[in-house]
Design an enzyme around this catalytic site. Structure first.
Site, PDB file in Angstrom:
ATOM      1  N   GLY A 185       2.178   4.791   3.660  1.00 13.44           N
ATOM      2  CA  GLY A 185       2.979   3.916   2.794  1.00 13.44           C
ATOM      3  C   GLY A 185       3.789   4.724   1.793  1.00 13.44           C
ATOM      4  N   SER A 218      -0.098   5.598  -1.337  1.00 10.40           N
ATOM      5  CA  SER A 218      -0.747   6.749  -0.698  1.00 10.40           C
ATOM      6  C   SER A 218      -0.447   6.761   0.801  1.00 10.40           C
ATOM      7  CB  SER A 218      -2.265   6.729  -0.933  1.00 10.40           C
ATOM      8  OG  SER A 218      -2.875   5.813  -0.059  1.00 10.40           O
ATOM      9  N   GLY A 236       0.830  -1.211   0.000  1.00  4.18           N
ATOM     10  CA  GLY A 236       0.000   0.000   0.000  1.00  4.18           C
ATOM     11  C   GLY A 236       0.858   1.252   0.000  1.00  4.18           C
ATOM     12  N   TYR A 258     -12.657  -3.847  11.467  1.00  4.68           N
ATOM     13  CA  TYR A 258     -11.321  -3.223  11.435  1.00  4.68           C
ATOM     14  C   TYR A 258     -10.692  -3.291  12.825  1.00  4.68           C
ATOM     15  CZ  TYR A 258      -7.809   0.525  10.881  1.00  4.68           C
ATOM     16  OH  TYR A 258      -6.642   1.260  10.856  1.00  4.68           O
TER      17      TYR A 258
HETATM   18  N1  LIG Z   1      -4.650   7.186   8.968  1.00  7.04           N
HETATM   19  C1  LIG Z   1      -4.865   6.868  10.224  1.00  7.04           C
HETATM   20  O1  LIG Z   1      -5.414   7.687  11.003  1.00  7.04           O
HETATM   21  C2  LIG Z   1      -4.470   5.535  10.766  1.00  7.04           C
HETATM   22  C3  LIG Z   1      -4.688   5.250  12.120  1.00  7.04           C
HETATM   23  C4  LIG Z   1      -4.321   4.014  12.627  1.00  7.04           C
HETATM   24  C5  LIG Z   1      -3.748   3.072  11.780  1.00  7.04           C
HETATM   25  N2  LIG Z   1      -3.557   3.368  10.457  1.00  7.04           N
HETATM   26  C6  LIG Z   1      -2.976   2.317   9.619  1.00  7.04           C
HETATM   27  O2  LIG Z   1      -1.934   2.872   8.806  1.00  7.04           O
HETATM   28  C7  LIG Z   1      -1.809   2.101   7.615  1.00  7.04           C
HETATM   29  C8  LIG Z   1      -1.751   3.043   6.419  1.00  7.04           C
HETATM   30  O3  LIG Z   1      -2.977   3.752   6.342  1.00  7.04           O
HETATM   31  P1  LIG Z   1      -3.097   5.232   5.705  1.00  7.04           P
HETATM   32  O4  LIG Z   1      -3.635   6.117   6.737  1.00  7.04           O
HETATM   33  O5  LIG Z   1      -1.841   5.577   5.037  1.00  7.04           O
HETATM   34  O6  LIG Z   1      -4.278   4.985   4.658  1.00  7.04           O
HETATM   35  P2  LIG Z   1      -4.343   5.086   3.071  1.00  7.04           P
HETATM   36  O7  LIG Z   1      -3.696   6.350   2.593  1.00  7.04           O
HETATM   37  O8  LIG Z   1      -5.764   4.845   2.687  1.00  7.04           O
HETATM   38  O9  LIG Z   1      -3.435   3.875   2.610  1.00  7.04           O
HETATM   39  C9  LIG Z   1      -3.869   2.560   2.609  1.00  7.04           C
HETATM   40  C10 LIG Z   1      -3.121   1.872   1.500  1.00  7.04           C
HETATM   41  O10 LIG Z   1      -3.468   0.490   1.535  1.00  7.04           O
HETATM   42  C11 LIG Z   1      -3.723   0.099   0.199  1.00  7.04           C
HETATM   43  N3  LIG Z   1      -4.552  -1.087   0.135  1.00  7.04           N
HETATM   44  C12 LIG Z   1      -5.798  -1.280   0.640  1.00  7.04           C
HETATM   45  N4  LIG Z   1      -6.220  -2.514   0.338  1.00  7.04           N
HETATM   46  C13 LIG Z   1      -5.212  -3.118  -0.344  1.00  7.04           C
HETATM   47  C14 LIG Z   1      -5.043  -4.387  -0.921  1.00  7.04           C
HETATM   48  N5  LIG Z   1      -6.011  -5.313  -0.895  1.00  7.04           N
HETATM   49  N6  LIG Z   1      -3.875  -4.673  -1.533  1.00  7.04           N
HETATM   50  C15 LIG Z   1      -2.887  -3.760  -1.606  1.00  7.04           C
HETATM   51  N7  LIG Z   1      -2.990  -2.523  -1.103  1.00  7.04           N
HETATM   52  C16 LIG Z   1      -4.147  -2.214  -0.480  1.00  7.04           C
HETATM   53  C17 LIG Z   1      -4.384   1.296  -0.450  1.00  7.04           C
HETATM   54  O11 LIG Z   1      -4.367   1.164  -1.850  1.00  7.04           O
HETATM   55  P3  LIG Z   1      -5.441   1.919  -2.812  1.00  7.04           P
HETATM   56  O12 LIG Z   1      -4.940   3.320  -2.958  1.00  7.04           O
HETATM   57  O13 LIG Z   1      -5.382   1.135  -4.071  1.00  7.04           O
HETATM   58  O14 LIG Z   1      -6.760   1.855  -2.127  1.00  7.04           O
HETATM   59  C18 LIG Z   1      -3.511   2.399   0.107  1.00  7.04           C
HETATM   60  O15 LIG Z   1      -2.338   2.498  -0.667  1.00  7.04           O
HETATM   61  C19 LIG Z   1      -2.986   1.137   7.600  1.00  7.04           C
HETATM   62  O16 LIG Z   1      -2.551  -0.121   8.049  1.00  7.04           O
HETATM   63  C20 LIG Z   1      -3.950   1.733   8.611  1.00  7.04           C
HETATM   64  O17 LIG Z   1      -4.771   0.760   9.188  1.00  7.04           O
HETATM   65  C21 LIG Z   1      -3.894   4.571   9.928  1.00  7.04           C
END
Ligand SMILES: NC(=O)c1ccc[n+]([C@@H]2O[C@H](COP(=O)([O-])OP(=O)(O)OC[C@H]3O[C@@H](n4cnc5c(N)ncnc54)[C@H](OP(=O)(O)O)[C@@H]3O)[C@@H](O)[C@H]2O)c1
Length: 318
Positions: free
Chosen positions: A16, A13, A10, A175
């Site tokens: 990641g 965006s 991931g 989740y």
């Molecule tokens: N943001 C927060 O507040 C927060 C809080 C706690 C934990 N987290 C954790 O931090 C991590 C990163 O999240 P983020 O905030 O950076 O969110 P994000 O910008 O939405 O990034 C999520 C990434 O995961 C990818 N993804 C989702 N399903 C997938 C799949 N089946 N195969 C491959 N890639 C996939 C998405 O790809 P697409 O672009 O193709 O959808 C996107 O690149 C996650 O594990 C999330 O649970 C985030």
């Protein structure tokens, strides 16, 4: 500098992408493992341009699909002798969406956030064990604080479409459960991979600002909440720097089976029956994780469920 080969799932965006930029800027070989190549290609080009590092590779990986994981690992096995770092960062958290099954018939949140990382890590075992300092980092969430309430439990009864029409179904709850399951998996994997010298840890993320595109994935009601949270959350680069330190710094070289907080400090199991003040302090702070995460019976259940789900792909000795 010792250049590492790092896989970030991931990576197109959010955190990641920020991590891909960080590792690339520091001169490492970055494998951006993304499910949508068309959308991710310009992002890869942007990372190369911004960091002046041509060793940023884009590979297709849908973490919710076992076939895709197998193909991704087959390709890596042909192209690389070793992998040093795997960051299981991708996650499904499309709050408000309907119950959905992955192509393997597994509830999509569990497939993406738990079973996928389980299979991916096992498939990469050989490549990782050839590194002299292999590290796996799983992206956790402070959403697991719900489990400080002893009444909360992971629901194992609807993970394979048993009750798809359940009106109480909630991606938010799935989740929450998936991130607890991933933490438990972290602990079990750390033990399992110890003989290979592969360190497996997780990091509890308290929040990171979400991009416009990521906000679109959650349904409108949840989007309002997420937009509000964005006002208080740190930028993704903050967590990306933590990923970087936990995966490269000598300080963490010998840590395994550790759940780190947002200051990269190892979290401890919560105190039970510490009184109201302790309960409040624990719920508001980031020093402890719920005791539930240490329950051997549930850890075994998570592990065995992942094994069963992926049995067509891997056979484990124990
Ligand atoms: N943001 C927060 O507040 C927060 C809080 C706690 C934990 N987290 C954790 O931090 C991590 C990163 O999240 P983020 O905030 O950076 O969110 P994000 O910008 O939405 O990034 C999520 C990434 O995961 C990818 N993804 C989702 N399903 C997938 C799949 N089946 N195969 C491959 N890639 C996939 C998405 O790809 P697409 O672009 O193709 O959808 C996107 O690149 C996650 O594990 C999330 O649970 C985030």
């Amino acid at each position: 500098m010792n250049s590492k080969r790092v896989i970030i799932t991931g990576a197109n965006s959010g955190i990641g992408l920020a991590a891909a930029l960080k590792f690339a800027k520091e001169g490492h070989v970055v494998i951006m493992a993304c499910r949508n190549i068309e959308k991710s290609r310009p992002v890869q080009q942007e990372v190369i341009k911004k960091t002046d590092n041509p060793s940023v590779i884009l590979k297709h990986l849908d973490v919710s699909s076992f076939k895709s994981i197998e193909q991704f690992c087959d390709e890596l096995n042909q192209e690389f002798d070793q992998i040093d770092i795997l960051i299981n960062n991708a996650a499904y958290f499309n709050h408000g969406s309907e119950y959905k099954l992955s192509e393997d018939g597994i509830e999509i949140t569990f497939a993406t956030n738990v079973a996928g990382p389980f299979l991916l890590t096992h498939f990469l075992n050989n490549l990782l064990s050839r590194s002299d300092d292999p590290r796996v980092l799983n992206a956790g969430s402070n959403i697991i604080k719900h489990f400080l309430n002893p009444k909360k439990e992971i629901d194992f009864t609807n993970l394979e479409g048993e009750n798809m029409k359940d009106p109480s179904h909630s991606v938010y709850v799935n989740y929450r459960n998936s991130k607890m399951a991933l933490l438990m998996l972290t602990f079990t994997m750390a033990d399992y991979f110890k003989p290979e010298g592969i360190n497996v840890n997780s990091i509890q993320i308290n929040g990171a600002t979400m991009s416009k595109e990521s906000l679109q994935k959650v349904k409108p009601g949840w989007r309002i909440i997420a937009r509000f949270q964005n006002l208080f959350f740190r930028p993704p680069e903050y967590t990306a720097d933590l990923y970087y330190n936990l995966c490269t710094s000598d300080e963490y070289k010998h840590h395994t089976g550790v759940h780190f907080n947002h200051r990269a400090v190892p979290m401890q199991p919560a105190l039970n029956n510490g009184g109201l003040l302790t309960d409040i302090k624990q719920a508001l702070g980031s020093d402890v994780y719920p005791l539930y995460a240490d329950r051997e019976d549930i850890k075994e259940k998570v592990w065995n469920r992942c094994r069963e789900m992926t049995r067509e792909y891997i056979t484990l000795d124990s």
